[in-house]
Design a protein around this motif. Sequence first.
Motif, PDB file in Angstrom:
ATOM      1  N   UNK A   1       0.818  -1.211   0.000  1.00  0.00           N
ATOM      2  CA  UNK A   1       0.000   0.000   0.000  1.00  0.00           C
ATOM      3  C   UNK A   1       0.853   1.263   0.000  1.00  0.00           C
ATOM      4  N   UNK A   2       0.240   2.350  -0.430  1.00  0.00           N
ATOM      5  CA  UNK A   2       0.858   3.677  -0.339  1.00  0.00           C
ATOM      6  C   UNK A   2      -0.267   4.707  -0.335  1.00  0.00           C
ATOM      7  N   UNK A   3       0.115   5.966  -0.195  1.00  0.00           N
ATOM      8  CA  UNK A   3      -0.872   7.057  -0.123  1.00  0.00           C
ATOM      9  C   UNK A   3      -1.814   7.044  -1.338  1.00  0.00           C
ATOM     10  N   UNK A   4      -1.196   6.892  -2.489  1.00  0.00           N
ATOM     11  CA  UNK A   4      -1.953   6.987  -3.728  1.00  0.00           C
ATOM     12  C   UNK A   4      -3.014   5.895  -3.833  1.00  0.00           C
ATOM     13  N   UNK A   5      -2.583   4.651  -3.525  1.00  0.00           N
ATOM     14  CA  UNK A   5      -3.535   3.544  -3.581  1.00  0.00           C
ATOM     15  C   UNK A   5      -4.627   3.695  -2.538  1.00  0.00           C
ATOM     16  N   UNK A   6      -4.241   4.182  -1.374  1.00  0.00           N
ATOM     17  CA  UNK A   6      -5.232   4.375  -0.313  1.00  0.00           C
ATOM     18  C   UNK A   6      -6.328   5.312  -0.808  1.00  0.00           C
ATOM     19  N   UNK A   7      -5.921   6.379  -1.461  1.00  0.00           N
ATOM     20  CA  UNK A   7      -6.880   7.355  -1.982  1.00  0.00           C
ATOM     21  C   UNK A   7      -7.759   6.722  -3.051  1.00  0.00           C
ATOM     22  N   UNK A   8      -7.085   6.018  -3.958  1.00  0.00           N
ATOM     23  CA  UNK A   8      -7.787   5.368  -5.067  1.00  0.00           C
ATOM     24  C   UNK A   8      -8.843   4.370  -4.555  1.00  0.00           C
ATOM     25  N   UNK A   9      -8.525   3.671  -3.447  1.00  0.00           N
ATOM     26  CA  UNK A   9      -9.463   2.681  -2.899  1.00  0.00           C
ATOM     27  C   UNK A   9     -10.554   3.309  -2.045  1.00  0.00           C
ATOM     28  N   UNK A  10     -10.443   4.622  -1.820  1.00  0.00           N
ATOM     29  CA  UNK A  10     -11.488   5.298  -1.050  1.00  0.00           C
ATOM     30  C   UNK A  10     -11.256   5.324   0.449  1.00  0.00           C
ATOM     31  N   UNK A  11     -10.015   5.058   0.892  1.00  0.00           N
ATOM     32  CA  UNK A  11      -9.715   5.120   2.329  1.00  0.00           C
ATOM     33  C   UNK A  11      -9.517   6.572   2.754  1.00  0.00           C
ATOM     34  N   UNK A  12      -9.575   6.828   4.056  1.00  0.00           N
ATOM     35  CA  UNK A  12      -9.334   8.179   4.556  1.00  0.00           C
ATOM     36  C   UNK A  12      -7.848   8.446   4.737  1.00  0.00           C
ATOM     37  N   UNK A  13      -7.083   7.386   5.056  1.00  0.00           N
ATOM     38  CA  UNK A  13      -5.653   7.600   5.288  1.00  0.00           C
ATOM     39  C   UNK A  13      -4.872   6.303   5.157  1.00  0.00           C
ATOM     40  N   UNK A  14      -3.557   6.484   4.986  1.00  0.00           N
ATOM     41  CA  UNK A  14      -2.604   5.380   4.904  1.00  0.00           C
ATOM     42  C   UNK A  14      -1.500   5.649   5.919  1.00  0.00           C
ATOM     43  N   UNK A  15      -0.983   4.588   6.523  1.00  0.00           N
ATOM     44  CA  UNK A  15       0.205   4.754   7.376  1.00  0.00           C
ATOM     45  C   UNK A  15       1.127   3.575   7.125  1.00  0.00           C
ATOM     46  N   UNK A  16       2.440   3.823   7.122  1.00  0.00           N
ATOM     47  CA  UNK A  16       3.350   2.762   6.682  1.00  0.00           C
ATOM     48  C   UNK A  16       4.003   1.981   7.811  1.00  0.00           C
ATOM     49  N   UNK A  17       3.728   2.334   9.063  1.00  0.00           N
ATOM     50  CA  UNK A  17       4.242   1.512  10.162  1.00  0.00           C
ATOM     51  C   UNK A  17       3.336   1.672  11.376  1.00  0.00           C
TER      52      UNK A  17
END
Length: 214
Positions: A183-199
């Motif tokens: 996952x990354x920020x871009x995919x999170x947005x594309x999937x309709x999530x509110x946010x992404x965090x990497x750890x």
Amino acid sequence: MNMTLLEELYEAIVDGDDDLAVELTRKGLDDGIQPITLIDDAMIPAMTEAGRRFETEEYFVPELLVAGRAIKAGLEILRPLLSAGDLHHAGRVVIGTVQGDLHDIGKNLVAVMFEGAGFDVIDMGTDVSPAEVVAAIEEHNPDLVALSALLTTTMLSMQAIIEAIDTAGLRDDVRVLVGGAPMNEERAKEFGADAYADNANAAVRTALELVAAA
Ligand code: B12
């Protein structure tokens, strides 16, 4: 060689020695080492190293699984301490690894850190379907839904889950936080999530921000 306790704990996990990992975790606490230090400076680096060895084919599935079991055994000792520290209620979160995906080491780590930050955590486990997530939201009324995916194939289940939450008319009731290696920020947005965090640390910080903003 004179190893520090953190180095010994790291080695025990990389070697998959769960009894030793438990013993050293207890000893570390007795010596006054903070639970978060044991996690950040021994457990996570150990699992990262085991993962690296798997990728370079020094380790195969059995070694990886015993390393995972050792980190889990150590985390179990820390879990009540992390939760006891903060009596305030940060919010409620339902967390799970998405459909088709059985990786749960990262998800468990994030769940333990959420507990440590004062969240009430409902763990749906692995291989969680869109219908199960919708049912969990209806039953538990969480502030936050946290989804983990470790495979490029299963990360698409995230999108399906978020769509199902939307279709059920629940999307405005919860914030959705996603994570996992592909996952990354871009995919999170594309999937309709509110946010992404990497750890796991960023996961807690982001979760607190999302809940505060809601
Ligand atoms: C351990 C492991 C396994 C174990 C899982 C054991 C378990 N109980 O979890 C076993 C051996 C079972 C396994 C199986 C498979 N695996 Co595997 N596995 C790994 C490995 C080596 C480490 C993953 C791990 O636990 N890392 C340690 C944790 C702490 O890190 P993490 O999971 O990334 O989590 C952190 C962050 O991502 C984040 N995070 C995680 N979840 C969430 C959730 C939220 C909400 C947030 C905010 C953050 C967050 O925070 C965590 C802590 O900092 C990775 C390689 C790697 N280095 O990542 C491959 C890897 C993920 N596996 C892979 C593959 C291909 C498979 C299999 C398909 C192999 C096979 N052919 O059978 C199967 C699939 C099984 C299934 N259906 O799920 C590939 C995926 C490739 C891809 N891009 O799709 C990888 C990348 C290895 C590779 N390079 O080929 N695997």
